[in-house]
Design an enzyme around this catalytic site. Structure first.
Site, PDB file in Angstrom:
ATOM      1  N   TYR A 123       0.857  -1.199   0.000  1.00 41.59           N
ATOM      2  CA  TYR A 123       0.000   0.000   0.000  1.00 41.59           C
ATOM      3  C   TYR A 123       0.887   1.240   0.000  1.00 41.59           C
ATOM      4  O   TYR A 123       1.929   1.258   0.670  1.00 41.59           O
ATOM      5  CB  TYR A 123      -0.896  -0.018   1.250  1.00 41.59           C
TER       6      TYR A 123
ATOM      7  N   ASN B 107     -15.654   3.691   2.886  1.00 43.32           N
ATOM      8  CA  ASN B 107     -16.417   3.269   1.712  1.00 43.32           C
ATOM      9  C   ASN B 107     -17.535   4.225   1.294  1.00 43.32           C
ATOM     10  O   ASN B 107     -17.604   4.605   0.122  1.00 43.32           O
ATOM     11  CB  ASN B 107     -16.964   1.848   1.930  1.00 43.32           C
TER      12      ASN B 107
ATOM     13  N   ASN C 169     -20.670  -5.461  -5.484  1.00 45.33           N
ATOM     14  CA  ASN C 169     -21.122  -5.937  -4.164  1.00 45.33           C
ATOM     15  C   ASN C 169     -20.102  -5.621  -3.067  1.00 45.33           C
ATOM     16  O   ASN C 169     -20.254  -6.057  -1.928  1.00 45.33           O
ATOM     17  CB  ASN C 169     -21.411  -7.445  -4.180  1.00 45.33           C
ATOM     18  N   SER C 170     -19.074  -4.861  -3.387  1.00 46.72           N
ATOM     19  CA  SER C 170     -18.126  -4.427  -2.355  1.00 46.72           C
ATOM     20  C   SER C 170     -18.780  -3.355  -1.490  1.00 46.72           C
ATOM     21  O   SER C 170     -19.864  -2.857  -1.814  1.00 46.72           O
ATOM     22  CB  SER C 170     -16.878  -3.843  -3.025  1.00 46.72           C
ATOM     23  N   GLY C 171     -18.100  -2.986  -0.417  1.00 47.24           N
ATOM     24  CA  GLY C 171     -18.637  -1.931   0.445  1.00 47.24           C
ATOM     25  C   GLY C 171     -18.830  -0.637  -0.328  1.00 47.24           C
ATOM     26  O   GLY C 171     -19.873   0.025  -0.209  1.00 47.24           O
ATOM     27  N   VAL C 172     -17.851  -0.262  -1.135  1.00 53.09           N
ATOM     28  CA  VAL C 172     -17.972   0.971  -1.930  1.00 53.09           C
ATOM     29  C   VAL C 172     -19.110   0.814  -2.944  1.00 53.09           C
ATOM     30  O   VAL C 172     -19.940   1.712  -3.112  1.00 53.09           O
ATOM     31  CB  VAL C 172     -16.657   1.286  -2.684  1.00 53.09           C
TER      32      VAL C 172
ATOM     33  N   ARG D 103     -21.542 -16.102  -9.471  1.00 51.38           N
ATOM     34  CA  ARG D 103     -21.567 -17.184  -8.493  1.00 51.38           C
ATOM     35  C   ARG D 103     -22.360 -18.332  -9.093  1.00 51.38           C
ATOM     36  O   ARG D 103     -23.291 -18.090  -9.856  1.00 51.38           O
ATOM     37  CB  ARG D 103     -22.319 -16.761  -7.213  1.00 51.38           C
TER      38      ARG D 103
ATOM     39  N   TYR E 266     -10.438   3.234  -8.440  1.00 50.94           N
ATOM     40  CA  TYR E 266     -10.176   3.426  -7.004  1.00 50.94           C
ATOM     41  C   TYR E 266      -9.654   2.159  -6.336  1.00 50.94           C
ATOM     42  O   TYR E 266      -9.354   2.153  -5.140  1.00 50.94           O
ATOM     43  CB  TYR E 266     -11.434   3.942  -6.289  1.00 50.94           C
TER      44      TYR E 266
END
Ligand SMILES: NC(=O)c1ccc[n+]([C@@H]2O[C@H](COP(=O)([O-])OP(=O)(O)OC[C@H]3O[C@@H](n4cnc5c(N)ncnc54)[C@H](OP(=O)(O)O)[C@@H]3O)[C@@H](O)[C@H]2O)c1
Length: 398
Positions: free
Chosen positions: A90, A173, A200-203, A225, A302
């Protein structure tokens, strides 16, 4: 960080005190007869795989003085950036120091959390005992039961109507989604569409909800899925605010652009266009978004969850004049502290009004006696995909 810490061995003198606030998840506190707080922290001294480099460290915190506040952690999420920080990949690096009494310089992982103020120094003005606070900026090191810092390193949030998980996940997020939807292109409510991968991520979930509240149409792209699980996820995201949900495979077919045109004409708005794409995956799923952007549209990158580079056909730049931007909420927050504060307040108001939900979580309870293995395994597990929710340390009897 101005931390006032004395290594202290009066564990036998620890008193179990009942919390003064019954609504708190806090049931008991480890405070010694001398006013010292026992704190446990996950720490690391070298970068690497979480299961190999994380350790659990215990130290004592002396009563706060001056502008110091002692905080008890209520909940802290396990975000992808936290893992990347431990891995050393990071861009913002933690400070390694011996401030916690470790033999090697060490850092505490974690960038988000909500804390309850346990005690304040005599000159503290902005918070009082029992208040909830969140980090004023990223990089605090939140995966620990207690910490002591200067009051200006935290921001008070009104706790009424909130669960700890709401406040613990508000600073990264939802803010990222909010700024990306507002700061790059003007999207006309009722007309314009945006598209995003990793939806479906937090963001992604935050963007779907804000988009719907602001009258925007959206296309959510998710990893497929098998069987019922794929259908269940699609329905969940439609209920949350997406206009359409497709799999990565579907977004990469030759018919995807004409499919979108059909959806737009069905929606009855003339002049509709996909003007904004939000990309946290990279590789082919990112190119698929760029291909359906309208001329002059903008892709904001992002994240890079697939770890694949973004390789773009030159025609997208030459003939469509697309714009490619990046966004990093840490930098934005440091440069716009007042806007950050307003945005956090705005999101929490929506939560209280029942108009916004944080994503699902996979809670990991952290008590004073929780062994290192349980905590470290929870961190390591976040590297697996297709999870049912974001990992969240929920602090109990600490
Ligand atoms: N730039 C910024 O300021 C900023 C701020 C916040 C987050 N982020 C970044 O945004 C991304 C999402 O963060 P988050 O906290 O919202 O995520 P999260 O809630 O923890 O969820 C992780 C998401 O990543 C997806 N994913 C994992 N591996 C993938 C792969 N190989 N290909 C495609 N998708 C994959 C997961 O999809 P499945 O459910 O299909 O596994 C899931 O949707 C991360 O890269 C994070 O670092 C950036």
């Amino acid at each position: 960080m101005r931390a006032s810490i004395l290594v202290h061995s009066f564990r036998s003198a620890v008193l179990r005190e009942k919390s003064t606030n019954p609504s708190s998840i806090l049931q008991t506190r480890s405070i010694s007869a001398y006013g010292y707080t026992q704190s446990k922290s996950l720490i690391y001294s070298t970068y690497g795989t979480p299961s190999e480099v994380l350790n659990l460290h215990t130290h004592s915190i002396s009563p706060p003085h001056g502008s110091l506040v002692t905080l008890r952690t209520l909940a802290a999420p396990l975000n992808p950036a936290d893992i990347n920080q431990i891995q050393g990949t990071y861009p913002s690096k933690p400070t390694f120091s011996t401030a916690l009494g470790t033999s090697q310089p060490a850092a505490v992982p974690g960038n988000e959390a909500v804390f309850e103020v346990q005690a304040v120094g005599s000159s503290v003005k902005t918070v009082k005992q029992g208040d909830w606070v969140v980090p004023a900026r990223t990089g605090l090191g939140t995966w620990r039961t207690h910490l002591q810092i200067d009051e200006d390193q935290v921001m008070r949030v009104e706790r009424q109507g909130l669960q700890p998980a709401h406040a613990a996940t508000v600073t990264v997020n939802p803010l990222t989604a909010w700024r990306m939807l507002t700061d790059f292109v003007h999207l006309e409510p009722g007309r314009d569409w945006f598209i995003q991968n990793g939806a479906n991520s937090g963001v992604g979930r935050a963007a779907l909800q804000l988009g719907k509240l602001w009258g925007l149409k959206s296309i959510a792209v998710v990893r497929d899925r098998p069987g019922q699980e794929g259908e269940r996820l699609k329905k969940e995201l439609l209920d949350l605010g997406a206009t359409r949900v497709v799999s990565e495979e579907e977004s990469q077919t030759g018919e995807f652009a004409s499919q979108i045109k059909t959806w737009m004409s069905e929606s009855g708005t003339s002049g509709s266009a996909v003007r904004l794409a939000l990309n946290c995956v990279g590789g082919k799923p990112a190119v698929a978004l760029a291909k359906v952007l309208a001329p002059g549209g903008c892709m904001v990158t992002y994240g890079a969850m697939s770890k694949q580079p973004l390789s773009l056909p030159a025609g997208l730049l030459i003939f469509k004049n697309l714009r490619f931007e990046g966004f990093w909420v840490s930098k934005w927050g440091d440069e716009h502290p007042e806007d950050r504060r307003k945005c956090i307040g705005g999101v929490l108001d929506l939560v209280r009004e029942g108009k916004f939900t944080m994503g699902p979580t996979m809670d990991v309870r952290w008590d004073f006696k929780t062994p290192k293995e349980g905590l470290v395994t929870a961190v390591q597990d976040t590297l697996e995909g297709y999870r049912k929710g974001k990992g969240m340390f929920v602090f109990g009897d600490t």
